[in-house]
Design a protein around this motif. Structure first.
Motif, short mmCIF file in Angstrom:
data_model
loop_
_atom_site.label_atom_id
_atom_site.label_comp_id
_atom_site.label_asym_id
_atom_site.label_seq_id
_atom_site.Cartn_x
_atom_site.Cartn_y
_atom_site.Cartn_z
N ASN A 62 14.24 6.60 2.19
CA ASN A 62 13.82 5.25 1.43
C ASN A 62 13.45 4.32 2.81
O ASN A 62 12.59 3.46 2.65
CB ASN A 62 14.92 4.59 0.73
CG ASN A 62 15.51 5.19 -0.34
OD1 ASN A 62 14.65 5.86 -1.00
ND2 ASN A 62 16.67 4.88 -0.80
N GLY A 65 9.87 4.15 3.37
CA GLY A 65 9.17 4.01 2.39
C GLY A 65 8.95 5.10 1.56
O GLY A 65 7.81 4.86 0.61
N GLN A 67 9.52 7.20 -1.84
CA GLN A 67 9.98 6.89 -3.19
C GLN A 67 10.37 8.01 -3.92
O GLN A 67 9.89 9.02 -4.18
CB GLN A 67 8.57 6.11 -3.99
CG GLN A 67 7.96 5.13 -3.41
CD GLN A 67 6.64 4.74 -4.19
OE1 GLN A 67 6.82 4.04 -5.12
NE2 GLN A 67 5.72 5.12 -3.67
N TYR A 585 12.48 0.65 11.66
CA TYR A 585 11.53 0.48 10.46
C TYR A 585 11.39 -0.82 10.11
O TYR A 585 12.25 -1.90 10.01
CB TYR A 585 12.67 1.28 9.22
CG TYR A 585 12.63 2.32 9.47
CD1 TYR A 585 11.66 3.56 9.60
CD2 TYR A 585 13.97 3.08 9.96
CE1 TYR A 585 11.94 4.78 9.82
CE2 TYR A 585 14.44 4.61 10.24
CZ TYR A 585 13.21 5.23 10.13
OH TYR A 585 13.37 6.50 10.41
N GLY A 588 9.36 -0.83 5.35
CA GLY A 588 9.29 0.63 4.85
C GLY A 588 8.36 1.29 5.59
O GLY A 588 8.20 2.31 5.37
N GLN A 589 8.01 0.78 6.85
CA GLN A 589 7.02 1.87 7.56
C GLN A 589 7.86 1.85 8.96
O GLN A 589 8.16 0.78 9.50
CB GLN A 589 5.70 1.37 7.70
CG GLN A 589 5.02 1.48 6.28
CD GLN A 589 4.74 2.74 5.97
OE1 GLN A 589 4.54 3.76 6.77
NE2 GLN A 589 4.84 3.18 4.91
#
Length: 592
Positions: A62, A65, A67, A585, A588-589
């Motif tokens: 998670n 990023g 899903q 992070y 999400g990246q």
């Protein structure tokens, strides 16, 4: 939870067929039970460890990023036919027909399925990149399951997939997962090394395996400490000394009775093994005979051979298959033989005047030279790396270590998207195949590797991050002193409020049995509550890792455990930061 209601039982004796510590201890402590060869049930204790391992993986997926989703375990065979893997993969694939007579497949992995989803859902460059993952059952009919959860036929895997517009995007995704995997295994308490590896049935341009060091590992790692590089021996290349130049000499047949091995041959002729050519025979799924030639001081690396000739399902050739092409086992060479595929190692091709078989019982031939005396179909790097060989990059001496693969990452490129037509349109409306990556972790194998790393002669000793319970509570004398049960109930309530999980041993067993089981089950802490401990001011707290004991006030027991758990997590994070793998992070990246 009270141990009296726990669905498990311990074994006092080691199972006869358990050769690895993790297998032996997970069976003895009631974590797993076999159903069939390579098929195991996770009992509640095993399921708890599995869930904790899963949660660590989920959190790190998670964080980059990715899903979470879920794809089916049963696939139409036609999907695998589109990529060609239905026919490429051998009997390890589970195949069956549904009631309508349609060919179906049990999932070995999910590249086909996720690519099918991409071709249905992705149409524009604006929808990329994508990262997705799931936890799902896999079936691989391994010819030899071993080590309990280490090598099984049915298992749960976290497999993740990346979808990008181009190779630069794939490079970024690959680094994301490399970063995430490093964090995952550090948090699980596993010391791992990432090694370059074979792409195998997955295909693609690059792969790394994350290996946990273990003397029981099936993989051999080739490591150079000088330049900090590592490879699986299946693909490792080393720098090999060029043989001295020699003028080719005439062939000379020599009598070599009772010399079917390189060792016996070298002794009889008083030559070094490096002056001989060793023939190793294989057959593939189509019964094609393959003869691999390496120097006598080398071994054939089967993966290199497989990749060189595109073979499927190699197996050792039978004696009658070798004789059918005019070769004699123990005294064989390709000289004069017909009907075999001949693959020669680069060093053999560069060496002059070697000793090889004469294809005649009790005879060899001296002064064999390539291509004068036989013409190979392929000349490739075919030999296994050895300890002390020179690193291909820096020339330093390499060393060998045994390891167990706990994770892998692959650059698939367009291997699947091109086959299945998963494309996107760029901003000019031009279509391009989606560029993909695949990233797997075996959940049960990771748990077993943790058990391999954290145990002693008494039993398991789980790190806090994956332990089935934060502590095991041994109640002594509860039937004689009501304070013991009252203290246990109060502790259970406080633990629930604090987010800690306790396993309370409320059985009427002797203290010795309770302590032995606590050490066998391996919770990080044992809390002993007895009339004597209460009279001394609280409970006796024992750390499983080193046996350190102290009497702690009941009100402070849980805080002591929580603080230790927090300190362990902080230490892991500090180690990651110092190694260049912080939790960087952002949105999400991964940063950088």
């Amino acid at each position: 939870m009270r141990i009296g209601s726990l669905f498990f039982t311990t074994l006092r004796e080691d199972p006869a067929d358990a050769e690895m510590p993790s297998h032996r201890l997970l069976l003895r402590a009631g974590y797993i039970r076999p159903l069939g060869a390579g098929i195991y049930s996770l009992l509640p204790l095993g399921m708890r460890v599995n869930m904790h391992v899963t949660q660590v993986i989920r959190e790190e997926m998670n964080a980059i990023g990715a899903q979470e989703m879920l794809m089916p375990v049963v696939h139409p065979a036609d999907l695998w036919r589109e990529t060609g893997r239905y026919d490429q993969i051998g009997p390890e694939m589970g195949r069956f027909q549904d009631r309508g007579g349609r060919d179906m497949v049990l999932a070995m992995t999910h590249e086909e399925v996720v690519t099918d989803l991409l071709r249905k859902l992705i149409s524009s460059w604006r929808q990329l990149p994508q990262q997705m993952y799931h936890f799902q059952t896999k079936w691989r009919d391994e010819p030899r399951s071993r080590g309990g959860l280490i090598r099984v036929r049915e298992f749960t895997m976290k497999d993740a997939y990346s979808a990008d517009r181009d190779e630069a995007g794939l490079d970024h995704s690959y680094k994301l997962y490399y970063h995430a995997y490093t964090r995952i295994f550090a948090r699980l308490g596993l010391k791992t090394i990432a090694v370059a590896s074979d792409v195998g049935m997955m295909g693609g341009s690059q792969a790394h395996e994350f290996m946990a060091f273990s003397e029981y590992g099936e993989d051999t790692l080739v490591i150079c400490d000088t330049c900090n590089t590592a490879s699986n021996r299946q693909v490792a290349r080393v720098r090999r000394a060029t043989p001295a130049s020699e003028a080719p000499l005439p062939l000379e047949e020599v009598k070599t009775p009772d010399a079917p091995t390189i060792e016996a041959l070298a002794k009889q002729l008083d030559v070094g093994a490096e002056r001989t050519a060793k023939a190793v025979f294989f057959a593939d799924r189509d019964a094609r005979l393959i003869v691999a030639i390496v120097r006598g001081d080398d071994d054939v690396e089967e993966t290199k051979l497989t990749n060189a000739i595109g073979a499927r399902d190699l197996r050792p050739a039978r004696e009658e298959e070798i004789r059918a092409v005019g070769m004699v086992p123990g005294y064989a060479s390709p000289i004069g033989a017909k009907g075999a595929l001949v693959v020669v190692d680069e060093l053999v091709a560069a060496s002059a005047n070697l000793v090889a078989g004469a294809n005649k019982e009790g005879y060899h031939v001296k002064n064999v030279n390539i291509p004068r005396d036989f013409t190979p179909d392929h000349i490739v790097d075919l030999a296994s790396a050895k300890a002390g060989d020179a690193c291909l990059g820096c020339g330093g001496a390499v060393r060998l270590e045994k390891g167990i693969e706990v994770g892998n990452i692959f650059k698939l490129g367009t291997r699947y998207s091109a086959a299945l037509g998963a494309e996107y349109a760029d901003d000019a409306g031009v279509s391009h195949p989606i560029v993909m990556g695949s990233y797997g972790i075996g959940v049960g194998r990771a748990a077993a590797c943790i058990a391999e790393a954290y145990h002693d002669e008494k039993g398991l000793a789980w790190p806090a991050a994956v332990a089935p319970f934060d502590a095991q509570v041994a109640l002594l004398g509860a039937n004689k002193d009501a304070r013991v049960e009252e203290a246990a109930v109060a502790l259970e309530r406080a633990a629930s409020a604090a987010g800690l999980e306790l396993l309370v041993d409320d059985r009427t067993e002797s203290p010795g049995v309770k302590f032995a089981d606590a050490e066998l089950l391996g919770a990080p802490w044992t809390i002993t509550i007895s009339p004597r401990s209460l009279d001394a001011g609280g409970a006796e707290l024992t750390r499983r890792a080193d046996g350190e004991r102290s009497v702690v006030p009941l009100a402070d027991v849980l805080e002591r455990i929580t603080a230790a758990k927090r300190a362990e997590r902080e230490r892991v994070e500090a180690d990651l930061v110092s190694s260049g793998f912080p939790a960087t992070y952002q949105g999400g990246q991964a940063a950088g």
